[in-house]
Every structure is written in structure tokens, then in C-alpha cells.
Write a protein that holds these residues in place. Structure first.
Motif, short mmCIF file in Angstrom:
data_model
loop_
_atom_site.label_atom_id
_atom_site.label_comp_id
_atom_site.label_asym_id
_atom_site.label_seq_id
_atom_site.Cartn_x
_atom_site.Cartn_y
_atom_site.Cartn_z
N GLY A 75 42.76 34.88 43.52
CA GLY A 75 42.70 35.22 45.91
C GLY A 75 42.37 33.38 46.14
O GLY A 75 42.50 32.94 45.23
N PRO A 76 42.41 33.47 47.36
CA PRO A 76 42.10 32.04 47.59
C PRO A 76 41.09 31.03 47.26
O PRO A 76 40.20 32.12 47.40
CB PRO A 76 42.56 31.95 49.74
CG PRO A 76 41.78 33.70 49.56
CD PRO A 76 42.51 34.25 47.77
N SER A 77 40.98 29.80 47.64
CA SER A 77 39.82 28.89 47.73
C SER A 77 38.93 29.86 48.21
O SER A 77 39.20 30.04 49.51
CB SER A 77 40.29 27.58 47.91
OG SER A 77 40.80 27.58 47.09
N MET A 86 40.75 39.02 45.35
CA MET A 86 40.06 39.46 46.28
C MET A 86 39.76 38.20 47.34
O MET A 86 40.85 37.39 47.62
CB MET A 86 38.67 38.37 45.54
CG MET A 86 38.16 39.34 44.09
SD MET A 86 36.68 38.46 43.57
CE MET A 86 35.61 38.33 45.10
N LYS A 87 39.33 38.69 48.59
CA LYS A 87 39.35 38.42 49.74
C LYS A 87 38.11 37.64 50.41
O LYS A 87 37.50 39.49 50.73
CB LYS A 87 40.04 38.48 50.20
CG LYS A 87 40.62 38.05 51.89
CD LYS A 87 41.63 38.05 52.92
CE LYS A 87 41.99 37.59 54.72
NZ LYS A 87 42.30 38.18 55.22
N ASP A 88 37.67 36.53 51.27
CA ASP A 88 36.11 36.55 51.29
C ASP A 88 34.64 37.45 51.12
O ASP A 88 34.28 38.27 51.77
CB ASP A 88 36.56 37.08 53.31
CG ASP A 88 37.14 36.15 53.85
OD1 ASP A 88 37.88 35.69 54.30
OD2 ASP A 88 37.92 37.24 55.12
N GLY A 89 34.86 37.36 49.35
CA GLY A 89 33.74 37.93 49.33
C GLY A 89 33.47 39.49 48.48
O GLY A 89 32.70 39.91 48.29
N SER A 90 35.35 39.89 48.61
CA SER A 90 35.27 41.91 48.76
C SER A 90 36.36 41.41 47.97
O SER A 90 37.01 40.60 47.97
CB SER A 90 35.21 42.46 49.90
OG SER A 90 34.06 42.12 50.90
N LEU A 147 52.24 45.68 43.34
CA LEU A 147 54.20 44.53 43.70
C LEU A 147 54.49 46.36 44.61
O LEU A 147 55.23 46.21 45.26
CB LEU A 147 55.35 44.67 42.75
CG LEU A 147 54.67 43.43 41.67
CD1 LEU A 147 55.56 43.19 40.30
CD2 LEU A 147 54.59 41.92 42.70
N ASN A 148 54.02 47.55 43.52
CA ASN A 148 54.94 49.02 44.34
C ASN A 148 54.11 48.91 45.79
O ASN A 148 55.08 49.43 46.50
CB ASN A 148 54.83 50.33 43.59
CG ASN A 148 55.72 49.73 42.66
OD1 ASN A 148 56.89 49.07 42.42
ND2 ASN A 148 55.85 50.47 40.97
N ALA A 149 52.59 48.94 45.69
CA ALA A 149 51.61 49.65 46.89
C ALA A 149 50.36 48.94 47.23
O ALA A 149 49.79 48.93 46.97
CB ALA A 149 51.80 50.95 46.45
N PRO A 150 51.57 46.97 48.06
CA PRO A 150 50.38 46.43 48.90
C PRO A 150 49.77 47.55 49.24
O PRO A 150 49.79 47.89 50.27
CB PRO A 150 51.11 45.58 48.68
CG PRO A 150 52.34 45.96 49.04
CD PRO A 150 52.47 46.89 47.81
N ALA A 151 47.78 46.95 49.40
CA ALA A 151 47.18 47.79 50.10
C ALA A 151 46.71 47.54 51.43
O ALA A 151 46.50 47.63 52.54
CB ALA A 151 45.74 46.91 49.72
N ASP A 152 47.86 46.19 52.16
CA ASP A 152 47.57 45.17 52.90
C ASP A 152 47.84 43.76 53.92
O ASP A 152 48.99 43.67 51.96
CB ASP A 152 45.89 44.96 53.72
CG ASP A 152 45.10 43.69 52.75
OD1 ASP A 152 45.53 43.26 52.08
OD2 ASP A 152 44.14 43.16 53.46
N VAL A 153 48.44 43.44 54.76
CA VAL A 153 49.16 42.68 54.86
C VAL A 153 48.85 41.32 53.72
O VAL A 153 49.62 40.44 53.58
CB VAL A 153 49.32 41.69 56.10
CG1 VAL A 153 49.90 40.87 56.30
CG2 VAL A 153 49.91 43.18 56.92
N PHE A 154 47.27 40.89 53.21
CA PHE A 154 47.21 39.94 52.72
C PHE A 154 47.79 39.89 51.41
O PHE A 154 48.04 39.57 50.83
CB PHE A 154 45.81 39.60 52.96
CG PHE A 154 44.83 39.38 51.77
CD1 PHE A 154 44.77 37.18 52.27
CD2 PHE A 154 45.21 38.99 51.14
CE1 PHE A 154 44.66 36.27 51.36
CE2 PHE A 154 44.44 37.63 49.51
CZ PHE A 154 44.53 37.03 49.83
N VAL A 155 47.52 41.12 50.98
CA VAL A 155 48.19 41.16 49.50
C VAL A 155 49.96 41.23 49.21
O VAL A 155 50.29 40.64 48.26
CB VAL A 155 47.62 42.83 48.76
CG1 VAL A 155 47.84 42.60 47.59
CG2 VAL A 155 46.12 42.69 49.09
#
Length: 248
Positions: free
Chosen positions: A37-39, A212-216, A227-235
Motif C-alpha cells: 500500500g502507499p506510504s 491497504m489504503k487509508d488505514g483499512s 490480477l483477475n478481479a481487483p476490488a476497485d479502481v485503486f487496486v
């Protein structure tokens, strides 16, 4: 397989800044789990929570079914190795003294025992025994990182926590260390929780990946599942970043 780490609805804060929000995660015995995840997303805080360096303001942390709490932290940490970026070796100690530091806190080791332990650990991380008498400043970055892993493994931990351990070395050394870590895990069957910001590294090493993103936690699964089914745009963008890096 057995659960070795359980994070149960944990929230963590630094002052008024909430960095983890009701996070739940289970780590299985012998698993190589990668957190990416990002910093600032909370991944290091989550890792520190696993060995009691950060205490949740809500929720529970269990290691091998036992709650992590102040009264039992010393004994529970003995089964957990910890390796971080840049190795963070003690500069005034030789390689041997660095590797034997934690075991010597448990009991006094004879010179022969220290030599034997150091030799085994250096062999495990594919370093020659003649480095035992050197100081960290006399080692390359890659050698220092290998010694850091050897030190983390010296107490024969069941769990190895690693926070971007290869982030400070060059690309060629990094690839070598990645291969060696996979070999080490296959030899020892140690449970590894590994933090990175590099999706390529995550896909190479992890048999399960947590995004992870924003503590979640946004998504978890195998590399193929992500790769086959990313959960959302961020992934999706995270994975596309991998592809764009590959093309360069």
C-alpha cells in the motif's frame, strides 16, 4: 494450517490521528503474507501491532491464540523475528555479536556456541563465515541486509516480520535477496509477514497479498486473484503501475 497471528477489529491511533480503522486479519502458519500500500496507509503500524510495539486502542491481537499484552510481551517476542529496511545493525558490534545479540539475552553463550550459531546463520543467508569478525561498516549494503535477516532468525523464531527490508539496496542485490528469502522460507517453514510498496515484489514473494489504503484493508488474496478481479479502481491502478514499470 493453524492461525499464528489474529488481528481482531483493531483500531490504532497516534494522538488524534487514527492510522488503522477496525482492521481484521489472520496469518496462517507457514504463510508468506505480503502487505502492500502507499506510504501512510498503516501497513507499518499493523506490522508493529503484531509484536506489541504498537498497542491498539480497540480490538485484540492474538499470537498463537494468546492475547498480546504488556505482561507477556517479552516471552511472546522471543518467537518473533523482526527485520527492517537498512538492517539497522549495531555499528559498534561485529557481525557475530549482532547475530548472537538476542540469543545472548536469553542465556550466556560460550565462545564456541556463538561461533557455531553465527556460522549456521551466515550459511542460511548465504554469507561466508569469515565475515563474522567484521563490523557493519565493512560490509556492503546487501551483506548488511543479509546479516539483519540472520540476526532476526538467530533465535529460531516461528514468525518473521519484515518492514521493507530490501528497500535500501540496488535492484540486482534486491533480486538476489528476494530469491534467497524464498529459499530460506522453504527451508525453515517460518511464517513471514512482509511489507513492501512494490507490487512486483509482492507478486513474486507472497502466497497471499493484502492491499491497504487509508488505514483499512481493501482486498486480500493470491496474486492471481488480485490480477483477475481487483476490488476497485485503486487496486486496478496499483496493478497497472506494475505493468507500466514492466514496459519501461
Amino acid at each position: 494450517m493453524h492461525k499464528v497471528i489474529e488481528i481482531q477489529n483493531c483500531t490504532a491511533s497516534y494522538g488524534e490521528n487514527t492510522v488503522l480503522r477496525e482492521v481484521s486479519l489472520t496469518v496462517e502458519e507457514g504463510e508468506f503474507l505480503v502487505i502492500i500500500g502507499p506510504s501512510g496507509c498503516g501497513k507499518t503500524t499493523l506490522l508493529k501491532m503484531m509484536n506489541g510495539l504498537v498497542e491498539p486502542v480497540a480490538g485484540e491481537v492474538l499470537v498463537k491464540g494468546k492475547r498480546l499484552e504488556k505482561g507477556s510481551l517479552v516471552s511472546q517476542r522471543r518467537q518473533i523475528g523482526y527485520a527492517v529496511q537498512g538492517a539497522k545493525l549495531f555499528p559498534h558490534m561485529t557481525v557475530e555479536d549482532n547475530i548472537c545479540y538476542a540469543p545472548c539475552l536469553e542465556r550466556k553463550l560460550s565462545a564456541e556456541e556463538k561461533k557455531s550459531l553465527t556460522g549456521r546463520m551466515l550459511s542460511l543467508v548465504q554469507l561466508p563465515e569469515e565475515l563474522a569478525g567484521r563490523f557493519p561498516r565493512q560490509l556492503s549494503g546487501g551483506q548488511q541486509q543479509r546479516v539483519g535477516i540472520a540476526r532476526a532468525m538467530a533465535s529460531s523464531p516461528d514468525i518473521l516480520l519484515m518492514d521493507e527490508p530490501f528497500g535500501a539496496v540496488d535492484e540486482i542485490t534486491r533480486k538476489c535477496l528476494q530469491e534467497e528469502l524464498l529459499t530460506l522460507q522453504q527451508k525453515t517453514h517460518v511464517t513471514i509477514v512482509f511489507i513492501t510498496h512494490d507490487i512486483r515484489e509482492a507478486l513474486l514473494l507472497g502466497n497471499r497479498i493484502v492491499v491497504m489504503k487509508d488505514g483499512s484493508i481493501l482486498q486480500e488474496g493470491t496474486g492471481r486473484e488480485l490480477l483477475n478481479a481487483p476490488a476497485d479502481v485503486f487496486v486496478t491502478q496499483l496493478l497497472m503501475g506494475r505493468e507500466s514499470q514492466k514496459e519501461k
